[in-house]
Motif scaffolding. Sequence first.
Motif, PDB file in Angstrom:
ATOM      1  N   TYR A 103       0.841  -1.198  -0.133  1.00  0.00           N
ATOM      2  CA  TYR A 103       0.055   0.036  -0.243  1.00  0.00           C
ATOM      3  C   TYR A 103       0.864   1.269   0.125  1.00  0.00           C
ATOM      4  O   TYR A 103       0.245   2.381   0.147  1.00  0.00           O
ATOM      5  CB  TYR A 103      -0.988   0.018   1.120  1.00  0.00           C
ATOM      6  N   THR A 104       2.053   0.880  -0.061  1.00  0.00           N
ATOM      7  CA  THR A 104       3.005   2.104  -0.009  1.00  0.00           C
ATOM      8  C   THR A 104       3.656   2.447  -1.531  1.00  0.00           C
ATOM      9  O   THR A 104       4.605   1.512  -1.712  1.00  0.00           O
ATOM     10  CB  THR A 104       4.256   2.169   1.072  1.00  0.00           C
ATOM     11  N   ALA A 105       3.338   3.539  -2.298  1.00  0.00           N
ATOM     12  CA  ALA A 105       4.021   3.611  -3.281  1.00  0.00           C
ATOM     13  C   ALA A 105       5.361   4.714  -3.251  1.00  0.00           C
ATOM     14  O   ALA A 105       5.323   5.678  -2.237  1.00  0.00           O
ATOM     15  CB  ALA A 105       3.047   4.386  -4.520  1.00  0.00           C
ATOM     16  N   VAL A 106       6.214   4.567  -4.104  1.00  0.00           N
ATOM     17  CA  VAL A 106       7.344   5.756  -4.199  1.00  0.00           C
ATOM     18  C   VAL A 106       6.930   6.724  -5.354  1.00  0.00           C
ATOM     19  O   VAL A 106       7.086   6.001  -6.305  1.00  0.00           O
ATOM     20  CB  VAL A 106       8.736   5.094  -4.334  1.00  0.00           C
ATOM     21  N   ARG A 107       6.727   7.750  -5.059  1.00  0.00           N
ATOM     22  CA  ARG A 107       6.411   8.663  -6.130  1.00  0.00           C
ATOM     23  C   ARG A 107       7.237   9.745  -6.023  1.00  0.00           C
ATOM     24  O   ARG A 107       7.064  10.670  -4.994  1.00  0.00           O
ATOM     25  CB  ARG A 107       4.846   9.082  -6.194  1.00  0.00           C
ATOM     26  N   GLY A 109       9.970  10.235  -5.395  1.00  0.00           N
ATOM     27  CA  GLY A 109      11.243  10.229  -4.311  1.00  0.00           C
ATOM     28  C   GLY A 109      10.463  10.236  -2.858  1.00  0.00           C
ATOM     29  O   GLY A 109      11.090  10.118  -1.894  1.00  0.00           O
ATOM     30  N   GLU A 110       9.059  10.333  -2.874  1.00  0.00           N
ATOM     31  CA  GLU A 110       8.383  10.354  -1.530  1.00  0.00           C
ATOM     32  C   GLU A 110       7.357   9.236  -1.410  1.00  0.00           C
ATOM     33  O   GLU A 110       6.940   8.647  -2.409  1.00  0.00           O
ATOM     34  CB  GLU A 110       7.319  11.631  -1.484  1.00  0.00           C
ATOM     35  N   GLU A 111       7.368   8.763  -0.267  1.00  0.00           N
ATOM     36  CA  GLU A 111       6.368   7.445   0.167  1.00  0.00           C
ATOM     37  C   GLU A 111       4.959   8.104   0.047  1.00  0.00           C
ATOM     38  O   GLU A 111       4.791   8.975   0.897  1.00  0.00           O
ATOM     39  CB  GLU A 111       6.852   6.641   1.507  1.00  0.00           C
ATOM     40  N   LEU A 114      -1.478   4.457  -0.299  1.00  0.00           N
ATOM     41  CA  LEU A 114      -2.398   4.375  -1.169  1.00  0.00           C
ATOM     42  C   LEU A 114      -3.869   3.699  -0.851  1.00  0.00           C
ATOM     43  O   LEU A 114      -4.732   4.002  -1.585  1.00  0.00           O
ATOM     44  CB  LEU A 114      -1.956   3.309  -2.351  1.00  0.00           C
TER      45      LEU A 114
ATOM     46  N   MET B   1       7.045  11.548   3.387  1.00  0.00           N
ATOM     47  CA  MET B   1       8.229  10.934   3.800  1.00  0.00           C
ATOM     48  C   MET B   1       9.011  10.939   2.457  1.00  0.00           C
ATOM     49  O   MET B   1       8.624  10.022   1.666  1.00  0.00           O
ATOM     50  CB  MET B   1       7.984   9.908   4.825  1.00  0.00           C
ATOM     51  N   LEU B  74       7.087   2.046  -8.289  1.00  0.00           N
ATOM     52  CA  LEU B  74       7.479   1.139  -7.025  1.00  0.00           C
ATOM     53  C   LEU B  74       6.810   1.114  -5.740  1.00  0.00           C
ATOM     54  O   LEU B  74       6.487   2.097  -5.302  1.00  0.00           O
ATOM     55  CB  LEU B  74       9.048   1.256  -6.745  1.00  0.00           C
TER      56      LEU B  74
END
Lengths: 119, 119
Positions: A103-107, A109-111, A114, B1, B74
């Motif tokens: 449920y955590t995306a990297v967009r 450079g930020e977490e 979702l 973050m 990702l």
Amino acid sequence: MPFDPATLKYDAAGLVPCVAQDAVSGEVLMVAWMNAAAVARTLETGRVTYWSRSRAAFWVKGETSGHHQRLVELRVDCDRDCLLALVEQEGPACHTNRRSCFYTAVRAGEEVILSEPMA
Amino acid sequence: MPFDPATLKYDAAGLVPCVAQDAVSGEVLMVAWMNAAAVARTLETGRVTYWSRSRAAFWVKGETSGHHQRLVELRVDCDRDCLLALVEQEGPACHTNRRSCFYTAVRAGEEVILSEPMA
């Protein structure tokens, strides 16, 4: 050819990773680990059974949470060192009560979170 | 973050498994491994970059085969010890020239091949 769990390529701890995917929506729900006995139990019972590395015990998904994971089909990868389980998941697959553990995306450079825990 | 690859939980070999999923069809294509530097390179370049355990070297997917894997997004799982890469895959993801590495199903105790190599 008959499938034999002993023919999979386990790591030094005797485990292979297993990806659980919702058989209907295609959503990737979680990744956990199985040893040969857990693979055999999963196929025999139709209830997806992992090996809990932290508890060093079989982990029948949903046995305590009630969020059962029924096996629809097990697949083996080309190197025989990874499994894909197509499943019917009751409720959340994640211990945070979310449908998926991813449920955590990297967009940029930020977490980014979702999804929220299910009601 | 801000996302920092160093915050993932790597195994004793410094690796995490990464599931590559077709961003459009949802098909699970493959599972391979990344170290922290491979995670950083994947995010920086947008080309999915694994760590080849057999060659002990970075493995930019498609660099030799031409079957590039472009990163769409990702994702990190709840335990931060597994990754999901949503990708655009050119041609086959599998070294057998199949679209997915998970082309073998277990049905009624028998191994069944689900797909043939791509032309």
